[in-house]
Design an enzyme around this catalytic site. Structure first.
Site, short mmCIF file in Angstrom:
data_model
loop_
_atom_site.label_atom_id
_atom_site.label_comp_id
_atom_site.label_asym_id
_atom_site.label_seq_id
_atom_site.Cartn_x
_atom_site.Cartn_y
_atom_site.Cartn_z
N GLY A 10 0.85 -1.21 0.00
CA GLY A 10 0.00 0.00 0.00
C GLY A 10 0.88 1.24 0.00
O GLY A 10 1.93 1.27 0.62
N THR A 127 5.11 1.96 6.20
CA THR A 127 3.73 1.49 6.28
C THR A 127 2.95 2.36 7.25
O THR A 127 3.45 2.67 8.34
CB THR A 127 3.56 0.01 6.70
OG1 THR A 127 2.19 -0.20 7.04
CG2 THR A 127 4.41 -0.40 7.89
N ASP A 129 0.64 1.33 8.85
CA ASP A 129 0.21 0.46 9.96
C ASP A 129 1.21 0.48 11.13
O ASP A 129 0.85 0.09 12.23
CB ASP A 129 0.08 -0.99 9.48
CG ASP A 129 -0.91 -1.14 8.34
OD1 ASP A 129 -1.79 -0.27 8.20
OD2 ASP A 129 -0.80 -2.12 7.58
N ARG A 164 -25.09 11.85 19.53
CA ARG A 164 -24.90 10.47 19.07
C ARG A 164 -23.59 9.85 19.55
O ARG A 164 -22.66 10.56 19.93
CB ARG A 164 -24.83 10.45 17.53
CG ARG A 164 -26.17 10.61 16.86
CD ARG A 164 -25.96 10.77 15.37
NE ARG A 164 -27.25 10.78 14.67
CZ ARG A 164 -27.43 11.29 13.46
NH1 ARG A 164 -26.43 11.84 12.81
NH2 ARG A 164 -28.61 11.23 12.89
N MET A 171 -7.95 1.94 9.36
CA MET A 171 -7.16 0.81 8.88
C MET A 171 -6.01 0.54 9.87
O MET A 171 -5.87 1.23 10.87
CB MET A 171 -6.62 1.09 7.48
CG MET A 171 -7.74 1.29 6.46
SD MET A 171 -7.28 0.95 4.73
CE MET A 171 -6.14 2.25 4.38
N GLY A 172 -5.18 -0.43 9.53
CA GLY A 172 -4.06 -0.75 10.42
C GLY A 172 -3.74 -2.24 10.43
O GLY A 172 -2.83 -2.68 11.10
N ARG A 173 -4.59 -2.99 9.70
CA ARG A 173 -4.40 -4.43 9.60
C ARG A 173 -4.44 -5.10 10.97
O ARG A 173 -5.28 -4.74 11.78
CB ARG A 173 -3.10 -4.73 8.89
CG ARG A 173 -3.37 -5.71 7.81
CD ARG A 173 -2.24 -5.97 6.91
NE ARG A 173 -2.79 -6.04 5.57
CZ ARG A 173 -2.09 -6.00 4.48
NH1 ARG A 173 -0.80 -5.84 4.53
NH2 ARG A 173 -2.69 -6.10 3.32
N GLU A 224 -9.71 -1.71 12.16
CA GLU A 224 -10.37 -2.64 11.22
C GLU A 224 -10.11 -4.10 11.56
O GLU A 224 -10.85 -4.99 11.17
CB GLU A 224 -9.90 -2.36 9.78
CG GLU A 224 -8.41 -2.66 9.57
CD GLU A 224 -7.93 -2.54 8.14
OE1 GLU A 224 -8.75 -2.29 7.25
OE2 GLU A 224 -6.71 -2.68 7.92
N ARG A 268 -23.93 6.21 14.83
CA ARG A 268 -23.54 6.18 13.42
C ARG A 268 -22.09 5.70 13.33
O ARG A 268 -21.37 5.68 14.32
CB ARG A 268 -23.63 7.59 12.82
CG ARG A 268 -25.04 8.15 12.75
CD ARG A 268 -25.85 7.46 11.67
NE ARG A 268 -27.11 8.13 11.45
CZ ARG A 268 -28.27 7.84 12.04
NH1 ARG A 268 -28.31 6.84 12.94
NH2 ARG A 268 -29.36 8.51 11.77
O1 F6P Z 1 -1.05 -2.03 4.92
C1 F6P Z 1 -1.62 -0.77 4.69
C2 F6P Z 1 -3.10 -0.87 4.56
O2 F6P Z 1 -3.59 0.45 4.38
C3 F6P Z 1 -3.83 -1.59 5.68
O3 F6P Z 1 -4.02 -0.76 6.81
C4 F6P Z 1 -5.10 -1.98 4.99
O4 F6P Z 1 -5.72 -3.12 5.62
C5 F6P Z 1 -4.64 -2.33 3.60
O5 F6P Z 1 -3.43 -1.62 3.39
C6 F6P Z 1 -5.61 -1.96 2.51
O6 F6P Z 1 -5.08 -2.44 1.32
P1 F6P Z 1 -5.53 -1.97 -0.12
O7 F6P Z 1 -4.97 -0.61 -0.37
O8 F6P Z 1 -4.95 -3.00 -1.01
O9 F6P Z 1 -7.03 -1.94 -0.11
#
Ligand code: F6P
Length: 345
Positions: A10, A127, A129, A164, A171-173, A224, A268
């Site tokens: 990414g 990264t 992440d 609310r 993200m962050g895997r 995520e 939400r």
């Molecule tokens: O590894 C970086 C990352 O942004 C993660 O946080 C995320 O799960 C993944 O890449 C998303 O991947 P793509 O850009 O292939 O959808």
């Protein structure tokens, strides 16, 4: 020397400053730079452009990567011909070194090329992440967290106006660094991470307590990769490196539904997704990436292959690629315990 360079995985802010740091350093030492496009696929297909100083002089402020990127994996099972094409092209272009800018996957390929095929590789850690071992931080993380914090600030206004709960998925895997840092800096009322067992009773009791005290809104930041029992039993599509596409698990949406059901507070959700991967790199990332790029040029010059430039404390050092890809750097439970008092009070 003839040096190939590529960015894989990414994209994230900081790649261009790192390329610039590397190229300025390497070209002024008299080396020739071949930029392979779109990650390891450019090397398999032999698609490149020559990179000179004018190409990089003005890119320190730009997000993304001037070389393009992708998740092509030459070590994917059943695709042995791809690996052969990479090896053939390294020979055909008479490359004396290959520099890969990437995370666990891209640097895993660089490590295996070095270890199993004797290719002179050097890695640069990136990264959003921040889950790469052997370096305190990767560039891309600070920029991503800064954008996420700005988004949380905005979501706070609308959550407050509507009384609310707002669940913000980031993200962050499989590492919760982005959620943890964005949650702390955004003043979240709860933060959920892949590393920590989810206790919905505890979260909902806290949100009700917050409301009873008079605060009419709450922010929950959810990584995520948070493990939600109902979401985790379904089989999902894998990418070229065998990773699940975690965004498809809809963690934020599921959590929001569950919180609303249990607390009866209107809830939400917002998924920040790729938004935090775009835009200009932060000052921290510009400096870190530039320093890591310069160090990579020094490693190539000294023929210190199978290494990665890394940040340890305030120093840029060389570490073994093997060490960097051996295991994921996840959020230590002690760190979570240390900061939990900022939301679970
Ligand atoms: O590894 C970086 C990352 O942004 C993660 O946080 C995320 O799960 C993944 O890449 C998303 O991947 P793509 O850009 O292939 O959808």
């Amino acid at each position: 020397m003839r040096i190939g360079i590529l960015t894989g995985g990414g994209d994230c802010p900081g790649l261009n400053p790192a390329i610039r740091g590397f190229v300025l350093s390497a070209v002024s030492r008299g080396h020739e730079i071949f930029g392979f496009l779109n990650g390891w696929s450019g090397m398999a297909e032999g698609v490149y452009r020559k990179i000179t100083i004018p190409d990089v002089e003005d890119i320190v402020i730009h997000g993304g990567t001037m070389l393009g990127t992708g998740r092509f994996n030459p070590f994917k099972k059943g695709k042995e011909a791809d690996l052969q094409r990479v090896l053939d092209n390294i020979k055909r272009f008479e490359l004396d070194a290959v520099v890969a800018l990437g995370g666990e996957d891209t640097l895993g390929v660089a490590h295996r090329l070095f270890d199993e095929h004797g290719i002179p590789t050097v890695g640069v850690p990136k990264t959003m992440d921040n889950d790469l071992a052997a370096t305190d931080f990767t560039f891309g993380f600070d920029s991503a967290v800064s954008v996420a914090t700005d988004c949380i600030d905005r979501l706070r206004d609308t959550a407050k106006s509507h009384n609310r709960v707002m669940v913000v998925e980031v993200m962050g895997r499989h590492a919760g660094w982005v959620a943890l840092y964005a949650g702390i800096s955004g003043g979240a009322d709860w933060i959920t991470l892949p590393e920590v067992d989810l206790d919905l009773d505890e979260i909902c009791a806290h949100l009700l307590k917050v409301r009873a005290r008079g605060k009419n809104f709450s922010i929950v930041v959810a990584s995520e990769g948070t493990v939600l029992p109902k979401v985790d039993d379904a089989p999902r599509e894998l990418d070229n490196f065998g990773h699940e596409i975690l965004g498809e698990r809809r963690v934020g949406e599921t959590l929001a539904r569950e919180i609303e059901h249990r607390t009866q507070i209107e809830t939400r959700f917002a998924v920040l997704g790729h938004v935090v991967r775009g835009g200009a790199p932060s000052v921290f990332d510009r400096v870190l990436a530039s320093r890591l790029g310069v160090k990579a040029a020094e490693l190539v010059e000294n023929r210190e292959f199978g290494k990665m430039s890394a940040l340890q404390g305030n120093r840029i050092v060389a570490v073994d690629l093997k060490e960097a890809v051996a295991s994921l750097k996840t959020v230590p439970l002690e760190l979570y315990a240390e900061v939990k008092g900022l939301f679970a009070y």
